[in-house]
Write a protein that holds these residues in place. Structure first.
Motif, mmCIF file in Angstrom:
data_model
loop_
_atom_site.group_PDB
_atom_site.id
_atom_site.type_symbol
_atom_site.label_atom_id
_atom_site.label_comp_id
_atom_site.label_asym_id
_atom_site.label_seq_id
_atom_site.Cartn_x
_atom_site.Cartn_y
_atom_site.Cartn_z
ATOM 1 N N LEU A 1 0.829 -1.202 0.000
ATOM 2 C CA LEU A 1 0.000 0.000 0.000
ATOM 3 C C LEU A 1 0.868 1.259 0.000
ATOM 4 O O LEU A 1 0.588 2.223 -0.727
ATOM 5 C CB LEU A 1 -0.928 -0.008 1.212
ATOM 6 N N GLU A 2 1.917 1.266 0.797
ATOM 7 C CA GLU A 2 2.819 2.419 0.844
ATOM 8 C C GLU A 2 3.488 2.631 -0.507
ATOM 9 O O GLU A 2 3.601 3.764 -0.992
ATOM 10 C CB GLU A 2 3.858 2.211 1.939
ATOM 11 N N TRP A 3 3.932 1.539 -1.128
ATOM 12 C CA TRP A 3 4.586 1.638 -2.439
ATOM 13 C C TRP A 3 3.595 2.125 -3.489
ATOM 14 O O TRP A 3 3.908 2.998 -4.301
ATOM 15 C CB TRP A 3 5.158 0.283 -2.841
ATOM 16 N N GLY A 4 2.397 1.555 -3.478
ATOM 17 C CA GLY A 4 1.374 1.948 -4.448
ATOM 18 C C GLY A 4 0.940 3.384 -4.277
ATOM 19 O O GLY A 4 0.654 4.084 -5.259
ATOM 20 N N LEU A 5 0.892 3.854 -3.044
ATOM 21 C CA LEU A 5 0.524 5.245 -2.766
ATOM 22 C C LEU A 5 1.549 6.199 -3.361
ATOM 23 O O LEU A 5 1.189 7.190 -4.023
ATOM 24 C CB LEU A 5 0.412 5.447 -1.256
ATOM 25 N N GLU B 1 3.546 5.538 -5.814
ATOM 26 C CA GLU B 1 3.494 5.393 -7.273
ATOM 27 C C GLU B 1 2.337 6.193 -7.861
ATOM 28 O O GLU B 1 2.482 6.862 -8.893
ATOM 29 C CB GLU B 1 3.359 3.917 -7.637
ATOM 30 N N ALA B 2 1.179 6.143 -7.203
ATOM 31 C CA ALA B 2 0.026 6.909 -7.670
ATOM 32 C C ALA B 2 0.309 8.405 -7.615
ATOM 33 O O ALA B 2 -0.065 9.163 -8.517
ATOM 34 C CB ALA B 2 -1.196 6.568 -6.832
ATOM 35 N N ARG B 3 0.984 8.835 -6.567
ATOM 36 C CA ARG B 3 1.332 10.261 -6.437
ATOM 37 C C ARG B 3 2.296 10.670 -7.545
ATOM 38 O O ARG B 3 2.127 11.733 -8.155
ATOM 39 C CB ARG B 3 1.971 10.506 -5.069
#
Length: 320
Positions: free
Chosen positions: A38-42, A44-46
């Motif tokens: 979740l931290e990595w995906g967050l 990446e989305a930013r």
């Protein structure tokens, strides 16, 4: 509604659908591994300026009850509420960290692989932890990650681990990509350049070989091999695979690494301390029927950094 008005309305709707931003999908299950995902995906989305969609899938538990005795619905209600609370907490934490990011959630009553693959149909990227709460403890990567990486129509990133600042690896802090000249590899190279550019990092392109490239199945090697000439040809192959992308991403410094060893070993070594390892789902070797090749499976199981598996979902031009 007149004919002209209807045409304008449909055109605007079509334009809106065309320009709709595909989300970054993150699958969570409450495990430490999914929290890292979740931290990595967050982040990446930013970086990409895309919406974040957090997905949690669960199946109703089976109770050991005598035949004919109804299950306690309050238990089922509790499971459902716990699943919903998990998603709510994850979304709230994501919004606190990135207030300007569009964050949505989806609770699915289904098996995790099926739920994630359904979401992946309209996703830019899927991010998963290496292992969840279920499964066999001895496995390095869970079955959900392997299944999704093999079937998803978009790139899948499995968070095997995060780079350590103390790493002394040659390619520490870089994006590393495996290159073998195949069509799948071309997709991996494109994704790797994009990631390196978004992160402001350099790219290390690794091409490993332990025998000269063959033109096709059934072609026999000569009895005497000129390895010096073969190495020159392999280096030319590597350069050709990168040429067009270097022009498209001039901001990305590139290191070409030609090594004479098995691809699996070469990529695992290069991934030591890397920010991201990018591999194609399948390379030139192996069995055509396999959805994941031995190199991508080995990377998922042994690389100590996030691993992106890229499948050939669209035609990528071969730059020369």
């Amino acid at each position: 509604m007149t004919g002209v008005t209807l045409v304008v309305f449909l055109k605007r709707r079509e334009d809106a659908m065309t320009t709709a931003r595909k989300p970054i999908i993150v699958g969570i299950d409450g495990s430490e591994s999914s929290q890292k995902a979740l931290e990595w995906g967050l982040d990446e989305a930013r970086r990409r300026g895309l919406p974040l969609r957090i997905v949690h899938a669960f199946v109703w538990p089976l109770y050991d009850l005598p035949y004919g005795v109804p299950a306690d619905s309050s238990r089922d209600h509790g499971v459902h509420e716990a699943a919903r609370a998990l998603l709510t907490t994850a979304a709230e934490n994501a919004r606190l960290r990135c207030p300007d990011l569009e964050v949505t959630t989806h609770l699915v009553v289904a098996g995790a692989p099926l739920a994630i693959l359904e979401e992946a149909k309209d996703a830019e990227l899927v991010v998963l932890g290496s292992r969840g709460l279920g499964g066999v403890a001895g496995l390095l990567i869970g079955s959900v990650g392997v299944h999704v990486a093999a079937h998803a129509p978009c790139p899948v990133v499995i968070i095997r681990g995060l780079p350590e600042a103390s790493s002394t690896g040659t390619d520490a802090g870089q994006v590393v990509v495996g290159v073998d000249g195949s069509e799948v590899s071309a997709h991996a190279v494109e994704f790797a350049f994009e990631e390196a550019s978004l992160r402001g990092l350099g790219l290390t392109a690794v091409h490993a070989w332990d025998h000269p490239s063959l033109e096709g199945a059934g072609v026999m090697l000569p009895l005497i091999v000129d390895f010096e000439q073969a190495e020159s040809e392999e280096l030319m192959l590597l350069s050709e695979c990168l040429a067009g992308w270097r022009e498209k991403y001039p901001d990305v410094p590139v290191v070409q690494r030609l090594v004479r060893k098995r691809p699996t070993k070469a990529l695992i070594e290069a991934a030591d301390g890397a920010e991201l390892l990018v591999v194609g789902s399948r390379g030139r070797g192996g069995f055509a029927g396999l959805l994941l090749g031995s190199v991508s499976l080995a990377a998922l199981n042994h690389a100590h950094c996030p691993v992106a598996v890229v499948r050939p979902v669209r035609s990528v031009p071969r730059h020369r």
